[in-house]
Design a protein around this motif. Structure first.
Motif, short mmCIF file in Angstrom:
data_model
loop_
_atom_site.label_atom_id
_atom_site.label_comp_id
_atom_site.label_asym_id
_atom_site.label_seq_id
_atom_site.Cartn_x
_atom_site.Cartn_y
_atom_site.Cartn_z
N VAL A 182 0.81 -1.22 0.00
CA VAL A 182 0.00 0.00 0.00
C VAL A 182 0.84 1.27 0.00
O VAL A 182 0.31 2.37 0.01
N ALA A 183 2.17 1.15 -0.02
CA ALA A 183 3.02 2.34 0.04
C ALA A 183 2.88 3.16 -1.25
O ALA A 183 2.86 2.61 -2.36
N ASP A 184 2.78 4.48 -1.09
CA ASP A 184 2.70 5.36 -2.25
C ASP A 184 4.04 5.39 -3.00
O ASP A 184 4.06 5.53 -4.22
N ASP A 185 5.13 5.30 -2.25
CA ASP A 185 6.47 5.35 -2.85
C ASP A 185 7.28 4.19 -2.26
O ASP A 185 8.08 4.36 -1.36
N ARG A 235 13.93 4.53 -2.68
CA ARG A 235 12.54 4.79 -3.04
C ARG A 235 12.36 4.66 -4.56
O ARG A 235 13.25 5.00 -5.33
N SER A 237 10.63 6.45 -6.42
CA SER A 237 10.70 7.77 -7.04
C SER A 237 12.13 8.18 -7.33
O SER A 237 12.40 8.88 -8.32
#
Length: 384
Positions: A182-185, A235, A237
């Motif tokens: 569920v991590a956005d990054d 990460r 990103s």
């Protein structure tokens, strides 16, 4: 990789030969647990179960021992657990580690470990544990697992009906028993293995290094053959800024951080970069399906900078075996183990969050330099 318990790991060949792949699909009934993944967690469970008189089946995809991405450091607590089953890490030719070197921006600080740790390749560690499991009476089966359900395990060549499933597939999920992401990054794992070199050995002798940078960190430690394992958690990103190209990311980090560049200067041109995606750091399995015992990274994923991933693996394997032998159900075992790992996982998460910013990394280095005892306390806090 969802159907790949244990990644590229396999058996060294000691003891009985692995079960052959059937020419046609077969149905297997297993009274003892079926262990999916022959890494440290699965092999430790197999050792305890076999020595208790059961006949566990240890499933892996490859008869040859590979080298998993990360986990090249054994803490003093992990070493104690290995010695308890008759495996002294020193016998593997491990590199003894007595000091942590922390690089935060332009700052560097060192602190002695509470007790000696060890640098060792997963090939050497996994192979030794697998040998112990087979010698104890576990049967190794070479098979690729496709899906898991209570009392049903689907492989490429057969269907298994075990009394219980020990899910020890490491960072790779199996269909039907996946972990939430569920991590956005999310974090990604990268690894390079630097070949042995006298200058590199002089830099890293007796220490494990943590190089902190915005959006991730790198851990570096010598291993038994003199090579250096460089394992990064970054990460998504950050990698995306370099077009998803790991080599461009490594080159950029070397340009920005001179100490990291000094280590990476020993990488020959074209050195492969191993990757694994979406590592759910901080995940803890607080519940499970009846009959499915989650071990290792399937039970809890501690940020690798803590150096306790192998500790969670071997501890969960031993505890799951004892739970099953004592007729403790999988949900009860899972809740109990979740309670044990909560503190070290949460502590490691907090440290990682602080280290991801330049100010936080500098603060950690400064605090370590001023008060090494504080750093040792933090190390103890992240042990299981």
């Amino acid at each position: 990789m969802a159907a790949d318990p244990g990644g590229s790991r396999g058996a060294k060949g000691a003891g009985r030969p692995p079960l052959p792949l059937p020419a046609v699909r077969r149905i297997h009934s297993v009274k003892a647990p079926l262990i999916l993944g022959a890494g440290p967690a699965g092999s430790m469970a197999a050792i305890h179960l076999a020595r208790a008189g059961t006949a566990p089946v240890l499933v892996d995809r490859d008869p040859r021992v590979g080298d998993a991405l990360c986990g090249g450091f054994l803490s003093w607590r992990t070493a104690e657990r290995l010695r308890a089953v008759g495996l002294d890490p020193v016998r593997l030719g491990t590199h003894t580690v007595s000091e942590l070197a922390l690089y935060g921006g332009s700052r560097v600080a060192t602190a002695g470990l509470p007790q000696a740790g060890y640098g060792v390749s997963r090939r050497a560690l996994d192979g030794a544990l697998r040998d112990l499991a087979v010698e104890a009476g576990a049967q190794l089966a070479i098979e690729r697992i496709r899906a898991v359900a209570p009392r049903i395990v689907e492989g490429e060549n057969g269907t298994w009906h075990p009394e219980a499933v020990f899910l020890a597939s490491g960072k790779h999920d199996v269909r039907g028993a996946g972990r939430p992401r569920v991590a956005d990054d999310p974090a990604l794992g990268l690894r390079v293995r630097l070949p042995p070199a006298p200058a590199l050995h002089a830099l890293l002798r007796g220490r494990i290094e943590l190089h902190l940078f915005r959006g991730g960190y790198a851990g570096i430690v010598l291993q038994e053959d003199g090579s250096a394992n460089v394992c990064l958690a970054v990460r998504k990103s950050l990698l995306a800024r370099f077009g998803g190209n790991p080599q461009r990311l490594l080159d950029s980090l070397a340009d920005e951080y001179p100490p990291f560049a000094e280590r990476m200067a020993h990488a020959p041109p074209g050195l492969p970069v191993d990757t694994v995606g979406a590592v759910p750091y901080g995940y803890i399995a607080r519940a499970t399906t009846p009959g499915v015992y989650r071990l290792g990274d399937q039970a809890a994923v501690i940020p690798s900078m803590a150096g306790e991933g192998m500790g969670i693996a071997v501890a969960s394997g031993a505890l799951a075996a004892r739970a099953w032998l004592g007729k403790q159900g999988a949900p009860e075992y899972q809740r109990a183990f979740a309670g044990q790992v909560r503190r070290p996982v949460r502590a490691a998460q907090a440290i990682w969050a602080l280290s991801e910013t330049p100010a936080g990394a500098a603060l950690m280095a400064r605090a370590t330099r001023i008060a090494p005892a504080l750093a040792r306390g933090v190390m103890a806090l992240t042990r299981l």
